[in-house]
Scaffold this motif. Sequence first.
Motif, short mmCIF file in Angstrom:
data_model
loop_
_atom_site.label_atom_id
_atom_site.label_comp_id
_atom_site.label_asym_id
_atom_site.label_seq_id
_atom_site.Cartn_x
_atom_site.Cartn_y
_atom_site.Cartn_z
N THR A 61 0.85 -1.18 0.00
CA THR A 61 0.00 0.00 0.00
C THR A 61 0.90 1.24 0.00
O THR A 61 1.81 1.37 0.82
N LEU A 62 0.65 2.11 -0.95
CA LEU A 62 1.51 3.26 -1.20
C LEU A 62 1.60 4.20 0.00
O LEU A 62 2.69 4.66 0.34
N VAL A 63 0.50 4.46 0.66
CA VAL A 63 0.52 5.40 1.78
C VAL A 63 1.30 4.82 2.95
O VAL A 63 2.09 5.53 3.59
N ASP A 64 1.14 3.54 3.24
CA ASP A 64 1.89 2.90 4.32
C ASP A 64 3.39 3.03 4.06
O ASP A 64 4.16 3.41 4.95
N LEU A 65 3.81 2.74 2.84
CA LEU A 65 5.23 2.86 2.51
C LEU A 65 5.69 4.31 2.58
O LEU A 65 6.76 4.60 3.12
N ALA A 66 4.88 5.23 2.08
CA ALA A 66 5.26 6.64 2.11
C ALA A 66 5.44 7.14 3.55
O ALA A 66 6.38 7.88 3.83
N LEU A 67 4.56 6.73 4.44
CA LEU A 67 4.70 7.15 5.85
C LEU A 67 5.96 6.56 6.47
O LEU A 67 6.67 7.24 7.23
N SER A 68 6.27 5.32 6.15
CA SER A 68 7.49 4.70 6.65
C SER A 68 8.73 5.41 6.09
O SER A 68 9.70 5.66 6.81
N LEU A 69 8.68 5.77 4.81
CA LEU A 69 9.79 6.49 4.20
C LEU A 69 9.97 7.87 4.82
O LEU A 69 11.09 8.32 5.05
N ARG A 70 8.86 8.56 5.06
CA ARG A 70 8.94 9.89 5.67
C ARG A 70 9.62 9.80 7.04
O ARG A 70 10.49 10.59 7.37
N HIS A 71 9.23 8.82 7.81
CA HIS A 71 9.84 8.61 9.14
C HIS A 71 11.34 8.31 8.99
O HIS A 71 12.17 8.90 9.69
N SER A 72 11.69 7.43 8.07
CA SER A 72 13.10 7.09 7.85
C SER A 72 13.88 8.29 7.36
O SER A 72 15.03 8.51 7.79
N LEU A 73 13.30 9.05 6.48
CA LEU A 73 13.95 10.24 5.96
C LEU A 73 14.25 11.24 7.07
O LEU A 73 15.35 11.78 7.16
N ASN A 74 13.29 11.45 7.96
CA ASN A 74 13.50 12.36 9.09
C ASN A 74 14.63 11.87 9.99
O ASN A 74 15.47 12.65 10.44
N ARG A 75 14.65 10.57 10.27
CA ARG A 75 15.70 10.01 11.13
C ARG A 75 17.08 10.10 10.46
O ARG A 75 18.05 10.50 11.10
N LEU A 76 17.15 9.74 9.18
CA LEU A 76 18.44 9.81 8.48
C LEU A 76 18.94 11.25 8.41
O LEU A 76 20.13 11.50 8.57
N SER A 77 18.04 12.18 8.18
CA SER A 77 18.42 13.59 8.11
C SER A 77 18.90 14.12 9.46
O SER A 77 19.66 15.08 9.52
#
Length: 154
Positions: A61-77
């Motif tokens: 599901t695209l939204v589930d993956l997008a939310l996980s990516l947003r969280h990962s992006l914030n942590r990596l940044s």
Amino acid sequence: MIHFSFEPPGSGSPWRDTWDKACHVSPAAISEIDLCYKYFGVRVELVVDGVEVISGQGYLTLVDLALSLRHSLNRLSSGEDSAIGFTENDEVIRLRREGDRVVITSSKHDWRVPVDREELVGSFVEFLRAAHFNLTGFIPGLADNPVIRGFSPE
């Protein structure tokens, strides 16, 4: 080199219903749970330096993956390690910082892929932009949904 893309299901696919059914509800009011479990199935492919990190074989599901990516992006940044999880299965893609690189590993596979952190972050940002663009292009009212706004490119 990173290739990160998604493809909505075509007509005739049973997964197409996950898109079409969203047209019959109030887009601004669709809950996070429903967006993560019921709507917008896509085939996703993430290939990093020839290693298939996410296979384009099944649907997510695209939204589930997008939310996980947003969280990962914030942590990596923020200089932290992170992970990408999936509603549909128990695999976890781990992202561990090592200087200017991120080492990608999987809970289910034995590969280990180091990649430039900025390149990975850029691919996540582009994926999120494409997800937002596709969702709000398909149903413009999704732009008012707080969950969808959570990974908006602005």
